[in-house]
Design a protein around this motif. Sequence first.
Motif, short mmCIF file in Angstrom:
data_model
loop_
_atom_site.label_atom_id
_atom_site.label_comp_id
_atom_site.label_asym_id
_atom_site.label_seq_id
_atom_site.Cartn_x
_atom_site.Cartn_y
_atom_site.Cartn_z
N LYS A 184 -4.57 1.01 5.68
CA LYS A 184 -3.86 0.43 7.13
C LYS A 184 -5.15 -0.40 8.00
O LYS A 184 -4.82 -1.61 8.47
CB LYS A 184 -3.29 1.47 7.67
CG LYS A 184 -2.35 0.54 8.80
CD LYS A 184 -0.85 1.29 8.79
CE LYS A 184 0.03 0.81 9.73
NZ LYS A 184 0.41 -0.66 9.68
N SER A 232 4.82 -1.01 2.88
CA SER A 232 4.30 0.00 2.18
C SER A 232 5.44 0.69 1.48
O SER A 232 6.61 0.07 1.62
CB SER A 232 3.93 0.96 3.53
OG SER A 232 5.48 1.33 4.23
N SER A 289 2.04 -6.65 6.24
CA SER A 289 2.07 -5.15 5.59
C SER A 289 3.41 -4.80 5.01
O SER A 289 4.33 -4.68 5.84
CB SER A 289 1.33 -4.37 6.55
OG SER A 289 1.36 -2.96 5.94
N TYR A 342 2.05 4.44 1.31
CA TYR A 342 2.36 5.16 2.64
C TYR A 342 1.92 6.58 2.73
O TYR A 342 1.31 7.29 3.57
CB TYR A 342 3.74 4.94 3.19
CG TYR A 342 4.34 5.59 4.25
CD1 TYR A 342 3.66 4.80 5.49
CD2 TYR A 342 4.33 6.89 4.60
CE1 TYR A 342 4.13 5.06 6.98
CE2 TYR A 342 4.82 7.17 5.85
CZ TYR A 342 4.40 6.38 7.07
OH TYR A 342 4.75 6.80 8.23
N TRP A 382 1.03 -1.13 0.05
CA TRP A 382 -0.10 -0.12 0.10
C TRP A 382 0.89 1.04 -0.11
O TRP A 382 1.81 1.20 0.47
CB TRP A 382 -0.91 -0.05 1.27
CG TRP A 382 -0.17 -0.05 2.49
CD1 TRP A 382 0.31 -1.45 3.06
CD2 TRP A 382 0.14 0.79 3.44
NE1 TRP A 382 0.88 -1.12 4.26
CE2 TRP A 382 0.82 0.22 4.42
CE3 TRP A 382 -0.25 2.10 3.49
CZ2 TRP A 382 1.33 0.99 5.70
CZ3 TRP A 382 0.27 3.06 4.53
CH2 TRP A 382 1.01 2.25 5.68
N ALA A 394 -4.22 6.81 3.36
CA ALA A 394 -3.49 5.36 3.99
C ALA A 394 -4.04 4.72 5.28
O ALA A 394 -3.81 3.78 5.49
CB ALA A 394 -1.94 6.02 4.16
N ALA A 395 -4.73 5.54 6.28
CA ALA A 395 -5.22 5.11 7.30
C ALA A 395 -6.41 4.14 7.08
O ALA A 395 -6.69 3.24 7.90
CB ALA A 395 -5.61 6.23 8.18
N ILE A 442 -6.32 -3.53 6.32
CA ILE A 442 -5.24 -4.44 6.24
C ILE A 442 -5.10 -5.30 7.85
O ILE A 442 -5.02 -6.46 7.71
CB ILE A 442 -3.57 -3.92 5.83
CG1 ILE A 442 -3.68 -3.51 4.39
CG2 ILE A 442 -2.51 -4.65 6.34
CD1 ILE A 442 -2.48 -2.43 4.15
N GLU A 443 -5.08 -4.51 8.79
CA GLU A 443 -4.98 -4.93 10.27
C GLU A 443 -6.25 -5.76 10.25
O GLU A 443 -6.45 -6.87 11.00
CB GLU A 443 -5.11 -3.71 11.05
CG GLU A 443 -3.62 -3.29 11.17
CD GLU A 443 -3.40 -2.05 11.84
OE1 GLU A 443 -4.37 -1.39 12.64
OE2 GLU A 443 -2.31 -1.10 11.90
#
Length: 191
Positions: free
Chosen positions: A97, A109, A107, A88, A86, A93-94, A100-101
């Motif tokens: 992320k 970036s 992960s 960064y 992804w 991005a948040a 993803i989590e």
Amino acid sequence: MTTAETEAAATETDVTRAEVCVVACAEIFRDAGEIAALTRMVRPHVAVVTWVGGSHVEHFADGEVGIARAKAEIFEGVEPGGWAVWPYDNAHAAILKAAIEKAGLQSLSFGWSADADVHVLRADIGAAGTELVADVAGEEVHCRIGMAGRHWVSNALAVLVIAKWEHKFDRKKALAYEREVLGRFDKTADR
């Protein structure tokens, strides 16, 4: 390509090429939920979001935030223990992320920031292309991109992440792969 045509192509795709298929699927969505369905059909081991921007904004009432959420769906179908790649430096991005989590993925970036796993050390962007020097997990990598522009640098960084993910970090192989898929790299600089 319609959603039905995309689904048909995804079901006929060779599993060894699933990563390429999923990247393509992420570029042809129109509505929330489409990418998640397609990704679950091909079950890749790695999924990549190259950028979130204004493309497709007409399909989302909540603008780029909706686009980011839709693109983040790509991580939902990745095989357990798989990887997410992804950008960064992206404003969204948040959202990526968090997805993803939630999916429990590993992960990696990429970006211009030194905080990204793979990042630019130097990019000399000229009319005929770009000379890129990148830090790839501590290794300095030199390459020439046959296109000019910051977004091409970001795309090149994503390819370098994938090459590193494969644990076969071979610049020439990575660049040959990029030529095959997108046709954008000239060659690896021998330095």
